[in-house]
Design a protein around this motif. Structure first.
Motif, PDB file in Angstrom:
ATOM      1  N   ALA A  29      -0.440 -14.209  -3.258  1.00  0.00           N
ATOM      2  CA  ALA A  29      -1.043 -13.317  -4.250  1.00  0.00           C
ATOM      3  C   ALA A  29      -0.237 -12.030  -4.457  1.00  0.00           C
ATOM      4  CB  ALA A  29      -2.473 -12.972  -3.838  1.00  0.00           C
TER       5      ALA A  29
ATOM      6  N   ASN B 249       0.801  -1.223   0.000  1.00  0.00           N
ATOM      7  CA  ASN B 249       0.000   0.000   0.000  1.00  0.00           C
ATOM      8  C   ASN B 249       0.833   1.271   0.000  1.00  0.00           C
ATOM      9  OD1 ASN B 249      -2.391  -1.311  -0.349  1.00  0.00           O
ATOM     10  ND2 ASN B 249      -2.879  -1.392   1.823  1.00  0.00           N
TER      11      ASN B 249
ATOM     12  N   ASP C 100      -0.266  -2.195  -4.617  1.00  0.00           N
ATOM     13  CA  ASP C 100      -1.677  -2.125  -4.234  1.00  0.00           C
ATOM     14  C   ASP C 100      -2.149  -3.513  -3.809  1.00  0.00           C
ATOM     15  OD1 ASP C 100      -4.382  -1.766  -3.970  1.00  0.00           O
ATOM     16  OD2 ASP C 100      -4.646  -0.781  -5.913  1.00  0.00           O
ATOM     17  N   THR C 101      -2.453  -3.657  -2.530  1.00  0.00           N
ATOM     18  CA  THR C 101      -2.830  -4.961  -1.978  1.00  0.00           C
ATOM     19  C   THR C 101      -4.341  -5.203  -1.965  1.00  0.00           C
ATOM     20  OG1 THR C 101      -2.969  -4.172   0.299  1.00  0.00           O
ATOM     21  CG2 THR C 101      -0.802  -4.930  -0.463  1.00  0.00           C
ATOM     22  N   ALA C 102      -5.121  -4.298  -2.535  1.00  0.00           N
ATOM     23  CA  ALA C 102      -6.584  -4.388  -2.430  1.00  0.00           C
ATOM     24  C   ALA C 102      -7.121  -5.738  -2.907  1.00  0.00           C
ATOM     25  CB  ALA C 102      -7.244  -3.249  -3.210  1.00  0.00           C
ATOM     26  N   HIS C 103      -6.554  -6.286  -3.985  1.00  0.00           N
ATOM     27  CA  HIS C 103      -7.068  -7.543  -4.540  1.00  0.00           C
ATOM     28  C   HIS C 103      -6.867  -8.732  -3.609  1.00  0.00           C
ATOM     29  CE1 HIS C 103      -3.299  -9.644  -5.761  1.00  0.00           C
ATOM     30  NE2 HIS C 103      -2.827  -8.419  -5.560  1.00  0.00           N
ATOM     31  N   ARG C 104      -5.974  -8.624  -2.643  1.00  0.00           N
ATOM     32  CA  ARG C 104      -5.730  -9.763  -1.747  1.00  0.00           C
ATOM     33  C   ARG C 104      -6.215  -9.552  -0.319  1.00  0.00           C
ATOM     34  NH1 ARG C 104       0.222  -9.429   0.117  1.00  0.00           N
ATOM     35  NH2 ARG C 104       0.982  -7.556  -0.897  1.00  0.00           N
ATOM     36  N   GLN C 105      -6.894  -8.429  -0.087  1.00  0.00           N
ATOM     37  CA  GLN C 105      -7.430  -8.161   1.249  1.00  0.00           C
ATOM     38  C   GLN C 105      -8.443  -9.216   1.687  1.00  0.00           C
ATOM     39  OE1 GLN C 105      -6.168  -5.764   3.316  1.00  0.00           O
ATOM     40  NE2 GLN C 105      -4.746  -5.668   1.611  1.00  0.00           N
ATOM     41  N   ARG C 106      -9.112  -9.825   0.725  1.00  0.00           N
ATOM     42  CA  ARG C 106     -10.149 -10.821   1.061  1.00  0.00           C
ATOM     43  C   ARG C 106      -9.584 -11.967   1.898  1.00  0.00           C
ATOM     44  NH1 ARG C 106      -8.509 -11.787  -4.192  1.00  0.00           N
ATOM     45  NH2 ARG C 106      -8.176 -13.974  -4.751  1.00  0.00           N
TER      46      ARG C 106
ATOM     47  N   GLN D 286       1.007 -10.524  -7.867  1.00  0.00           N
ATOM     48  CA  GLN D 286       0.016  -9.939  -8.783  1.00  0.00           C
ATOM     49  C   GLN D 286      -0.401  -8.525  -8.364  1.00  0.00           C
ATOM     50  OE1 GLN D 286      -0.496 -13.427  -7.770  1.00  0.00           O
ATOM     51  NE2 GLN D 286       0.822 -13.665  -9.565  1.00  0.00           N
ATOM     52  N   ASP D 287       0.213  -7.966  -7.328  1.00  0.00           N
ATOM     53  CA  ASP D 287      -0.137  -6.608  -6.903  1.00  0.00           C
ATOM     54  C   ASP D 287       0.116  -5.612  -8.026  1.00  0.00           C
ATOM     55  OD1 ASP D 287      -0.601  -7.614  -4.353  1.00  0.00           O
ATOM     56  OD2 ASP D 287       1.138  -6.628  -3.443  1.00  0.00           O
TER      57      ASP D 287
ATOM     58  N   SER E  70      -6.814  -0.224   4.624  1.00  0.00           N
ATOM     59  CA  SER E  70      -7.414  -1.527   4.875  1.00  0.00           C
ATOM     60  C   SER E  70      -7.398  -1.814   6.370  1.00  0.00           C
ATOM     61  CB  SER E  70      -6.626  -2.611   4.138  1.00  0.00           C
ATOM     62  OG  SER E  70      -6.942  -3.884   4.645  1.00  0.00           O
TER      63      SER E  70
END
Length: 163
Positions: free
Chosen positions: A41, A16, A20-26, A44-45, A150
């Motif tokens: 993951a 961050n 960008d870690t948004a795609h792996r926050q799940r 793939q950031d 996040s």
């Protein structure tokens, strides 16, 4: 005493700040958290343009180094990500596998060590607690506020010592 004959250091966080870690926050929103999937993951950031530009610009006057709470087992993926996105070459400081201290403690320990014999010109990090402690210790800080904050990552950094 610092060595003034060497270029000063610009210290960059990864998650961050540059990545960008948004795609792996799940993976952090589950119970229990899936840390293996979270770190798997990371390659793939997407890059964060503001952070990348600042690192490239900083390399004109400083030696760029990377300071992350990612565990040591992620070193190869992390180096490949940095290279793939055209970031300046630099040493990568990572959390030892199994080290669960809060990010603000691990990072401040390394910053102080770096500052013993080199000028640390700036720390760029998104973690407010890391930034607060670094400023209190006398370091110049740029707060990376260009990624969506996040809550799960903040808890992971402070309470679980995972990143």
């Amino acid at each position: 005493m610092t060595d003034s004959s060497r270029r000063p250091l610009a210290v960059f966080d990864l998650d961050n700040t540059l990545a960008d870690t948004a795609h792996r926050q799940r993976f952090l929103e589950r119970k229990p958290r899936d840390w293996d999937a979270f770190f798997a993951a990371a390659p793939q950031d997407p890059p964060l343009a503001e952070g990348i530009a600042l690192a490239v610009e900083s390399a004109r006057e400083c030696e760029v180094v990377y300071l992350t709470g990612r565990p040591e087992r992620c070193r190869s993926d992390t180096r490949e990500w940095l290279d793939r996105h055209g970031l300046p070459q630099g040493r990568v400081y990572m959390r030892r596998d199994g080290d669960r201290r809060p990010a603000r403690r691990t990072k401040l320990d390394i910053l102080r060590r770096l500052g013993r014999d080199r000028e640390v010109r700036v720390l760029v990090d998104d973690d407010e607690l890391v930034c607060d402690d670094a400023e209190a210790a006398g370091f110049t800080v740029i707060r990376a506020r260009w990624a969506e904050p996040s809550a799960p990552l903040r808890v992971a950094q402070e309470r679980e010592g995972r990143t």
